[in-house]
Design a protein around this motif. Structure first.
Motif, short mmCIF file in Angstrom:
data_model
loop_
_atom_site.label_atom_id
_atom_site.label_comp_id
_atom_site.label_asym_id
_atom_site.label_seq_id
_atom_site.Cartn_x
_atom_site.Cartn_y
_atom_site.Cartn_z
N ARG A 300 24.37 -48.36 -25.27
CA ARG A 300 22.49 -48.94 -24.68
C ARG A 300 23.31 -50.55 -24.72
O ARG A 300 23.93 -51.33 -25.53
CB ARG A 300 21.74 -48.28 -25.77
N THR A 301 22.95 -51.66 -24.17
CA THR A 301 22.70 -53.02 -24.22
C THR A 301 22.64 -53.74 -24.97
O THR A 301 23.17 -54.28 -25.35
CB THR A 301 22.02 -53.31 -22.44
N TRP A 302 21.67 -53.29 -25.67
CA TRP A 302 20.55 -53.57 -26.56
C TRP A 302 21.28 -53.78 -27.81
O TRP A 302 21.80 -54.68 -28.04
CB TRP A 302 19.32 -53.33 -27.03
N GLN A 303 22.42 -52.99 -28.17
CA GLN A 303 22.99 -52.64 -28.86
C GLN A 303 24.81 -53.96 -29.02
O GLN A 303 24.98 -54.13 -30.00
CB GLN A 303 24.18 -51.47 -29.61
N ALA A 304 24.70 -53.82 -27.57
CA ALA A 304 26.71 -55.11 -27.39
C ALA A 304 25.13 -55.93 -28.07
O ALA A 304 26.05 -56.97 -28.35
CB ALA A 304 26.80 -54.87 -26.03
N ALA A 305 24.37 -56.69 -27.89
CA ALA A 305 23.41 -57.67 -27.77
C ALA A 305 23.22 -57.72 -29.31
O ALA A 305 23.24 -58.84 -30.15
CB ALA A 305 22.25 -57.99 -27.30
N VAL A 306 22.44 -56.75 -30.24
CA VAL A 306 22.91 -57.14 -31.48
C VAL A 306 24.27 -56.95 -31.97
O VAL A 306 24.14 -57.96 -32.92
CB VAL A 306 21.92 -55.53 -32.27
N ARG A 308 26.72 -58.93 -31.54
CA ARG A 308 26.70 -60.13 -30.33
C ARG A 308 26.41 -60.64 -31.74
O ARG A 308 27.10 -62.03 -32.07
CB ARG A 308 26.39 -60.57 -29.32
N SER A 309 24.85 -61.13 -32.21
CA SER A 309 24.24 -61.29 -32.62
C SER A 309 24.08 -61.83 -34.26
O SER A 309 24.64 -62.49 -34.51
CB SER A 309 22.57 -60.99 -32.11
N VAL A 310 24.62 -60.41 -34.25
CA VAL A 310 25.43 -60.55 -35.44
C VAL A 310 26.77 -60.80 -36.10
O VAL A 310 27.26 -61.74 -37.16
CB VAL A 310 25.74 -58.61 -35.87
N ASP A 311 27.84 -61.04 -35.08
CA ASP A 311 28.76 -61.76 -34.49
C ASP A 311 28.78 -63.58 -35.08
O ASP A 311 29.33 -64.31 -35.69
CB ASP A 311 29.77 -61.66 -33.69
N ILE A 312 27.38 -63.31 -34.25
CA ILE A 312 27.42 -65.26 -34.47
C ILE A 312 26.73 -65.69 -35.24
O ILE A 312 27.13 -66.47 -36.23
CB ILE A 312 26.39 -65.38 -32.74
N VAL A 313 25.62 -65.25 -36.31
CA VAL A 313 25.18 -65.50 -37.71
C VAL A 313 26.25 -65.25 -38.46
O VAL A 313 26.13 -65.83 -39.38
CB VAL A 313 23.67 -64.37 -37.46
N LEU A 421 33.72 -59.65 -35.35
CA LEU A 421 33.90 -59.10 -37.21
C LEU A 421 34.67 -58.00 -37.09
O LEU A 421 34.51 -58.01 -38.15
CB LEU A 421 32.27 -59.24 -37.60
N VAL A 422 34.48 -57.38 -36.28
CA VAL A 422 34.82 -55.97 -36.55
C VAL A 422 35.48 -55.09 -35.51
O VAL A 422 34.58 -55.50 -33.79
CB VAL A 422 33.45 -54.55 -36.70
N GLY A 423 36.79 -54.82 -35.28
CA GLY A 423 37.21 -53.73 -34.27
C GLY A 423 38.35 -54.18 -34.03
O GLY A 423 39.12 -54.35 -35.50
N PRO A 424 39.11 -54.06 -32.59
CA PRO A 424 40.65 -53.03 -33.85
C PRO A 424 41.43 -55.14 -33.88
O PRO A 424 41.16 -55.42 -33.61
CB PRO A 424 40.90 -53.14 -31.85
N ARG A 425 43.05 -54.29 -34.41
CA ARG A 425 43.25 -55.84 -34.80
C ARG A 425 43.78 -56.77 -33.24
O ARG A 425 44.35 -55.16 -33.10
CB ARG A 425 44.51 -55.31 -35.36
N TRP A 477 32.09 -45.87 -31.05
CA TRP A 477 31.51 -47.39 -31.50
C TRP A 477 30.20 -46.77 -31.48
O TRP A 477 29.43 -46.48 -31.05
CB TRP A 477 32.14 -48.40 -30.89
N SER A 478 29.84 -47.65 -32.57
CA SER A 478 28.03 -48.03 -32.77
C SER A 478 28.03 -48.91 -34.05
O SER A 478 29.21 -49.43 -34.42
CB SER A 478 27.34 -46.29 -33.57
N LEU A 479 26.34 -49.23 -33.94
CA LEU A 479 26.31 -50.38 -35.20
C LEU A 479 26.16 -49.85 -36.05
O LEU A 479 26.69 -50.60 -36.96
CB LEU A 479 24.88 -50.83 -34.64
#
Length: 525
Positions: A300-306, A308-313, A421-425, A477-479
């Motif tokens: 869902r779009t909101w998961q991608a937004a969350v 990105r927000s976690v990445d920034i903060v 913050l999290v993803g493939p190398r 992928w999931s939060l």
């Protein structure tokens, strides 16, 4: 159950044991036979006592976190009551000495998901019980307790793995595995058992057709046909049977399972769903038949937004907190000689776009020019390149790499939106150019500062593990998975950092006697 991140259905769990340590699979023979072989007699060994130790470590973590987080502002008696309830709930949930839910091996991230569930259940139990039996507990404090407990349990499990690798032989008993199958699925299972770092297995051989087999199984000894599975299991002293169920018909599979039900072995049937999140799979029935129900996932779009927000903060907070460490690293690199503090390198990001990755420089300035001369020493398979004792790495660089401090500048890449913050190398351009088939799908997501491969198989030289884990992350992928990977990263980095410091201390101590001996020889001359 899961074997690594592969779905395997455990049908019976009697009398055998597992060892969750990082060793390679062993094969007892390298020459396949084309006849019914005679196998030596072998029996089951004693249970693995370290499971009890693992459970005691878990309960100790619950007690320590309980005293530290929930004991503030409480009397000694009240603190004991609270911690007692927490330990009791964890005891019921984990079970002292009870077999782990995975018989053959468990990925760290899968284990952390289970530990997170335990932490949540313990926190909920405290909130429910406090109304009648416990002193009042603030919701925020219980929430903090549950979060800290996840990290405490994960660190405890990491320490248990380290201890388990050093246990004397009589405390452990190797898993003797018979693989049933001839096809590509059986080959995939064999490769998984061979290359996944969390397994410690002895593959006795395979059962199936003597000649008509997948090329990847030709190095395994043939033990016989499926009709003799019970005798083979007894003669081989097998503790576990792994069946590639997709290549067997229902009659053959049913016959084999009925033959094995009376044996003291773990029977594990692959569901043929490699790379699928085990939490998305449930057992179901169709009439009297067994089925596997797969739950679909929709991002869902909101998961991608969350995310990105976690990445920034998250990156901003870590940069602020780690600023003294970053400054010390920069000063140390500058004091070590000429050359830039930061190393800039082109990497491939989401949708194949290139970006400049930032790292602290851990090698000599001409490291890239010297890479071609070290190609013969490459210890990785596929397009990857890595040397365990790379001569280009500086003394300070070895510690920065082991502790992952060298990657802190990548938080700037995260703030820019080039990484997560999290993803493939993040792959090098030459590596990405060599990717084939489904591995190209890893470019669908942002590369990460940490990821599934980094926490599960960073020291594994196999390109198979690299491909398998990256695609698993992309497909599932999931939060929640991101959270589990971040939690799992903490004990992994701590262990690597401590190991690096120990190695430095050993080298320093080892140099001292040699220095004195050299001085004595010089004086004598």
């Amino acid at each position: 159950m899961t074997q690594g991140n592969h779905v395997v259905i455990n049908l019976r769990d009697t009398g055998s044991a597992t060892r969750n340590v990082e060793t390679d699979v062993r094969v007892e023979s390298t020459s396949p036979a084309a006849r019914e072989p005679s196998l030596p007699d072998a029996g089951l060994r004693s249970p693995r006592h370290w499971r009890v130790v693992a459970r005691l470590v878990d309960l100790s973590a619950v007690g320590a976190v309980g005293f530290g987080v929930l004991g503030s502002g409480q009397s000694a008696v009240q603190t004991l009551q609270i911690v007692g309830v927490a330990v009791a709930v964890a005891l019921l949930r984990l079970g002292v000495g009870r077999r782990q839910s995975v018989s053959l091996g468990k990925a760290r991230t899968v284990e952390t998901m289970e530990l997170a569930a335990v932490s949540l259940e313990v926190g909920l139990a405290l909130l429910l019980v406090q109304a009648t039996l416990l002193p009042p507990l603030h919701l925020t404090r219980v929430a903090v307790f549950s979060v800290v407990l996840v990290f405490g349990l994960a660190i405890g499990r990491a320490l248990t793995r380290v201890v388990a690798r050093r246990l004397p032989e009589h405390w452990t008993s190797p898993q003797r595995v018979v693989l049933v199958g001839d096809d590509e699925e059986a080959t995939w299972l064999y490769r998984l058992m061979s290359e996944y770092p969390e397994l410690a297995l002895t593959v006795v051989g395979r059962v199936g057709h003597p000649l008509d087999i997948h090329p990847g199984l030709r190095g395994l000894p043939w033990l016989g046909t499926l009709h003799h599975i019970r005798r083979i299991t007894q003669s081989a002293g097998a503790t576990s049977i792994v069946i590639a169920g997709g290549g067997l018909g229902p009659d053959a599979l049913g016959t084999a399972l009925r033959e094995l039900q009376s044996e003291r072995v773990d029977i594990n049937v692959s569901a043929g769903l490699g790379g699928l999140d085990p939490s998305a799979i449930k057992l179901s029935t169709l009439g009297v038949g067994s089925m596997v129900r797969v739950r679909t996932r929709h991002a869902r779009t909101w998961q991608a937004a969350v995310k990105r927000s976690v990445d920034i903060v998250g990156s901003a907070v870590v940069l602020a907190l780690a600023s003294p460490l970053i400054a010390l690293a920069a000063v140390g690199i500058r004091a070590g000689g000429d050359g830039p503090v930061l190393f800039r390198q082109s990497r491939i990001g989401q949708d194949g776009r290139s970006f400049t990755l930032l790292k602290f420089r851990t090698m000599v300035c001409d490291a890239e020019q010297r890479k071609a001369t070290l190609a013969q020493q490459n210890e990785r398979t596929g397009p990857l390149f890595k040397i365990a004792h790379d001569p280009r790495v500086t003394r300070l660089g070895r510690f920065l790499r082991a502790s992952s401090i060298d990657e802190l500048p990548q938080l700037v890449n995260v703030l820019r939106g080039e990484m997560s913050l999290v993803g493939p190398r993040p792959a090098l351009p030459e590596e990405a150019a060599a990717f084939e088939g489904r591995l190209v799908d890893r470019n669908r997501v942002l590369p990460g500062l940490t990821g599934l491969w980094q926490v599960e198989a960073r020291d594994n030289p196999s390109f198979f593990s690299y491909e398998m884990l990256d695609l698993y992350y992309v497909d599932n992928w999931s939060l929640r998975l991101d959270f589990v990977i971040m939690v799992t990263t903490v004990p992994v980095v701590m262990h690597r950092g401590v190991r690096s410091l120990v190695d430095v201390a050993k080298r320093a101590v080892g140099r001292t006697p040699r220095t004195h001996a050299s001085a004595e020889r010089t004086a004598a001359a």
